[in-house]
Write an enzyme that holds these catalytic residues in place. Structure first.
Site, PDB file in Angstrom:
ATOM      1  N   HIS A 298      23.965  28.781  27.924  1.00 45.54           N
ATOM      2  CA  HIS A 298      24.643  27.830  28.906  1.00 45.54           C
ATOM      3  C   HIS A 298      25.513  27.031  28.502  1.00 45.54           C
ATOM      4  CE1 HIS A 298      21.641  28.675  32.679  1.00 45.54           C
ATOM      5  NE2 HIS A 298      22.458  29.598  32.505  1.00 45.54           N
ATOM      6  N   GLU A 540      43.275  46.113  55.099  1.00 53.37           N
ATOM      7  CA  GLU A 540      42.502  46.661  53.948  1.00 53.37           C
ATOM      8  C   GLU A 540      41.656  48.080  54.472  1.00 53.37           C
ATOM      9  OE1 GLU A 540      39.856  43.815  52.518  1.00 53.37           O
ATOM     10  OE2 GLU A 540      39.408  42.908  54.277  1.00 53.37           O
ATOM     11  N   CYS A 611      46.864  41.068  47.599  1.00 49.99           N
ATOM     12  CA  CYS A 611      45.636  39.787  46.887  1.00 49.99           C
ATOM     13  C   CYS A 611      44.612  40.767  46.217  1.00 49.99           C
ATOM     14  CB  CYS A 611      45.173  39.092  48.172  1.00 49.99           C
ATOM     15  SG  CYS A 611      44.454  39.574  49.315  1.00 49.99           S
TER      16      CYS A 611
HETATM   17  C1  PEP Z   1      40.531  43.461  48.537  1.00 50.12           C
HETATM   18  O1  PEP Z   1      39.810  44.236  49.392  1.00 50.12           O
HETATM   19  O2  PEP Z   1      41.515  44.036  48.065  1.00 50.12           O
HETATM   20  C2  PEP Z   1      40.366  41.871  48.790  1.00 50.12           C
HETATM   21  C3  PEP Z   1      41.193  41.392  48.030  1.00 50.12           C
HETATM   22  O3  PEP Z   1      39.143  41.532  49.247  1.00 50.12           O
HETATM   23  P1  PEP Z   1      37.694  41.701  48.382  1.00 50.12           P
HETATM   24  O4  PEP Z   1      37.742  42.355  47.026  1.00 50.12           O
HETATM   25  O5  PEP Z   1      37.128  40.240  48.356  1.00 50.12           O
HETATM   26  O6  PEP Z   1      36.880  42.598  49.079  1.00 50.12           O
HETATM   27 MG    MG Z   2      38.518  43.295  50.776  1.00 50.91          MG
END
Ligand code: PEP
Ligand code: MG
Length: 831
Positions: A298, A540, A611
């Protein structure tokens, strides 16, 4: 009644604290006594105690029995067997170990000065210098003389309460890593085998001796473990035991001088507990040298979080002579340099300067608006999972938070965070953002992100199951609390709400009803919120891509979750190693889907970000730019490099590239297209001002080569400056590169140079180059790529021929600027 079943441990790191915690939680719901026996070690432990479970030293592939005795043992046995078979294997992540065991070639520019080096294991990167100070350990045996009296139970209880309050304070206010580690410490002192063990001894032992006895027993068990991870937990048990002892007997350590740093220092210690580390002044702590630490200790995790270069495996006695003297710790090379000569100091000081220059250079890009070479802007934002990451994300150049994964607030705890706690986290991020946008994604719980206290059913196919927006109707109060907390926080900045895993218009309409309801409630209570807060969805699930136009009527923005989108579109489980080859977002189908979403959303005037992990892939960046995304969100450390790369990308070219990629038939074709573009974009001019140093104060030949090669690393012209330097010195070893008249041309044709380069140093004072070639004040270093045929010898010979002429030499020396030097060489050598 006794029941039992057998199982084989499939956890890669065995039953350490985290899985033990999960198992203990399962066992606690039953009355009966539950014991886990490991048949390899013959250790048995109470399955309702994390420490006892850890003490069974159960490692990967160990055969174990869990036995049940008492009233509800039959039901407990059935439930636990299902749990062990189905959920337990997934309750732990593979631990990152971080330690770098790759072979290191020590650079000649250091070795030629005959440094006194002690090698260690590299645990946290960086180079630091300071005075070497030894931190002595608190010896817990100092407390052993305490005598037993009638107040032991009360003494122990008070100490326990005091330490718990202190640890809870760190958990509430500390950074993410501090919180995690301190939570583990809190778990130790709340563990039944610790508390019950101490309490049982208090009738006959002083609190001190009771704590010491339990500490030693637990440490002994762990020290026997074959797992280095479990052995490293000994320090955690000692740490909390010492904290309890100090709380119970506050005067015992009075005579021990408080350890504090007075000047920039490298701290050396046998062991350093996490709380000792946290007590050190980080502004003065320049490096750590530990005898026993392992890569998952740690203390080492904290050292990485605080950017403190750290080595382990070095004994204090081996550097006794250097104590209280100036030393260097180089955790790139894995060495502690003691008794450094002036030349050795010169090497390390320059290495530190080079490292700082690289950092500075990246930070320059970090705070510029992300713009392509032809002036197209695209937001570069950060993904975060907890509020304490926000400051760091903005410091690294985030133009917003593109994804705040709030589910992390709900995980690894006994109950959901209440409205106030959530409000504080959201407000903290909005305050750090200082007006920049923050997309708060509502909890993406369930499926692969289980939460014990919601008792969601086990699923065979969690990714296609009961998760995210799908669970909100069942946990309506939880969803309402989160919406309320976000809305309340929204007056503190530019918050946006994003809903994960939306698949249909019905779902988003339901969400909008809930949001309207919470807004009504807040208005009725006169509580302020941003009435225009934007609502968006994660794209997604592929079905969304076909009805983006319909979604445009319902929401304000979209963010493409490429991680899940890739797995759902291609029907490939993102966590399944056997199909990982098929998981590739460069599939033409994915690119066409990206095109479809962006084009449709833009046609309706809506904003689209991305993202998923794809956003941080530098090779794919030109495609994402070409797709026309408005924003790309990624982990914060990638931001500066992405912004730097964007300055070299042309938007118009990227659009053409993306259109071509969408026409490719296979992933291979897309990759070839990217490769080809990469190669073209990669050609940098051979001679640039950033590689020319006028009036350089290099003190010797070693420094010249170190500085020129190190600079090529900073300029992104070599991926491995150490190996490139080896190649330069290899040539030096066979013949003199000093040409006389004060000129030298060190040169190499190397695999380690990405862009052929000519580096130049006009020194302010001449240096010794080689005994036969005398002093040198003008160095022209050629580091040329192997792909470029005979260019190497052509330039070398051309330069050597020209340097015979005094007029050429004079013109170079008299050139007043790097630009003037470049102009002369370009013209005379015909580059
Ligand atoms: C994704 O699915 O690309 C996303 C950003 O969400 P997570 O990775 O948290 O499912
Ligand atoms: Mg996702």
């Amino acid at each position: 009644m006794t029941h039992q079943f057998q199982f084989q441990c499939v956890l890669p790191n065995g039953i350490h604290a985290r899985p033990a915690n999960h198992l203990e939680q399962q066992c606690r719901q039953f009355e009966c006594q539950i014991t886990l026996t490991n048949h390899r070690t013959n250790n048995s432990g109470d399955a309702k105690s994390v420490l006892a479970l850890v003490g069974t030293d159960t490692l990967l592939n160990d055969n174990c029995t869990i036995s049940f005795e008492g009233a509800d043992s039959e039901q407990a046995c059935q439930t636990l067997q299902t749990y062990i078979e189905q959920q337990f294997p997934h309750c732990d992540e593979v631990l990152e170990t971080f330690s770098d065991d790759s072979e290191i070639v020590l650079p000649q520019s250091l070795l030629r000065h005959q440094p006194h080096l002690i090698t260690g294991k590299r645990l946290a990167p960086g180079i630091g210098c300071g005075v070497l100070v030894a931190m002595s350990q608190v010896d817990p045996q100092q407390f052993a003389t305490a005598v037993h009296d009638d107040n032991e139970a009360q003494r122990f209880e008070q100490a326990l309460a005091q330490v718990s309050t202190h640890l809870n304070h760190i958990i509430a206010t500390g950074s993410h890593h501090e919180q995690e580690i301190t939570s583990a410490h809190l778990a130790i002192i709340n563990d039944s085998s610790f508390i019950d063990g101490v309490t049982a001894l208090l009738t006959t032992h002083s609190t001190a001796n009771a704590i010491l006895a339990v500490m030693e027993k637990l440490c002994h068990q762990l020290e026997q473990s074959a797992s280095s991870y479990l052995r490293e937990r000994v320090l955690d048990i000692k740490d909390v035991s010492i904290q309890l002892l100090t709380a119970a007997y506050p005067t015992v350590l009075d005579n021990q001088a408080e350890f504090s740093l007075q000047q920039p220092s490298i701290v050396i210690a046998n062991d350093l507990t996490p709380s000792q580390f946290l007590g050190l002044d980080k502004a003065l702590l320049q490096g750590l040298v530990l005898t026993h630490a392992g890569s998952t200790s740690h203390t080492v995790i904290l050292a990485r979080a605080f950017n403190v270069p750290t080595l382990s495996g070095i004994e204090i006695k081996d550097c006794a002579a250097a104590l209280n003297h100036h030393v260097y710790v180089d955790a790139q090379l894995g060495v502690l340099a003691i008794e450094p000569s002036n030349e050795v100091c010169g090497y390390f000081d320059r290495a530190i300067t080079l490292a700082n220059t690289l950092k500075q250079q990246q930070s320059q890009y970090a705070h510029q608006q992300a713009t392509t070479a032809d002036g197209h802007t695209i937001e570069v934002a950060a993904n975060i999972a907890c509020s304490v990451e926000a400051d760091n994300a903005f410091a690294q150049g985030a133009e917003g938070i593109g994804l705040f994964r709030t589910e992390m607030l709900f995980m690894d705890r006994q109950q959901a965070p209440d409205e106030e706690e959530q409000f504080n986290h959201y407000r903290e991020v909005l305050a750090a953002a200082n007006g920049k946008p923050v997309i708060i994604r509502t909890m993406d719980i369930g499926g692969d992100k289980p939460i014990d206290y919601l008792a969601l059913p086990h699923e065979n196919n969690p990714f296609l199951g009961y998760r995210a927006v799908r669970i909100y109707p069942q946990f309506l109060a939880l969803f309402h609390t989160q919406l309320t907390a976000i809305l309340r926080a929204s007056v503190h900045g530019k918050a946006k709400i994003m809903i994960p895993m939306i698949q249909s218009i019905e779902e988003i309409r339901w969400v909008k009803q809930q949001l309207a309801f919470i807004k009504q409630q807040l208005t009725a209570k006169n509580i302020a919120f941003d009435a225009d807060i934007q609502l968006g969805i994660m794209v997604e699930i592929p079905s969304v891509a076909f009805i983006v136009d319909l979604f445009c009527k319902e929401v304000d923005f979209f963010s493409i979750g490429s991680n899940d989108m890739t797995q759902y579109l291609l029907a490939v489980d993102r966590d399944n190693a056997s199909v990982s080859k098929l998981y590739n977002s460069l599939a033409p189908a994915f690119l066409r889907l990206l095109k479809q979403v962006v084009t449709t959303a833009h046609a309706h005037g809506k904003w689209v970000g991305l993202c998923g992990e794809l956003g941080a892939d530098s090779k794919v960046l030109p495609l994402l730019v070409g797709a026309g995304l408005d924003e790309i969100s990624m982990s914060a450390p990638k931001i500066a490099a992405t912004k730097a790369q964007l300055t070299e990308i042309n938007f118009a070219d990227s659009q053409t590239l993306f259109a071509q990629a969408c026409e490719c038939a296979t992933i291979e074709e897309v990759e070839a297209l990217l490769e080809q573009r990469h190669a073209q974009a990669q050609v940098k001019p051979i001679l640039v001002t950033q590689c020319v140093f006028k009036g350089a104060d290099f003190a010797n030949k070693e420094q010249v080569i170190q500085a020129l090669v190190g600079n090529l690393g900073i300029q992104g012209r070599t991926d491995d400056a150490y190996k490139l330097e080896e190649d330069v010195w290899a040539r030096e070893a066979v013949f003199s590169t000093g040409l006389g008249h004060g000129f030298a041309i060190p040169h190499t044709k190397s695999d380690h140079i990405r862009h052929s380069s000519i580096s130049i140093a006009h020194l302010d004072k001449p240096i010794d180059w080689m005994s036969d070639s005398g002093e040198v004040d003008f160095v022209i270093m050629l580091t040329l790529n192997k792909d470029q045929g005979d260019q190497h010898m052509r330039i070398f010979a051309g330069l050597a021929r020209k340097l015979i002429h005094e007029s050429f030499r004079d013109s170079l020396r008299q050139a007043e600027s790097p630009e003037a030097i470049i102009a002369i060489i370009t013209e005379q050598i015909g580059l």
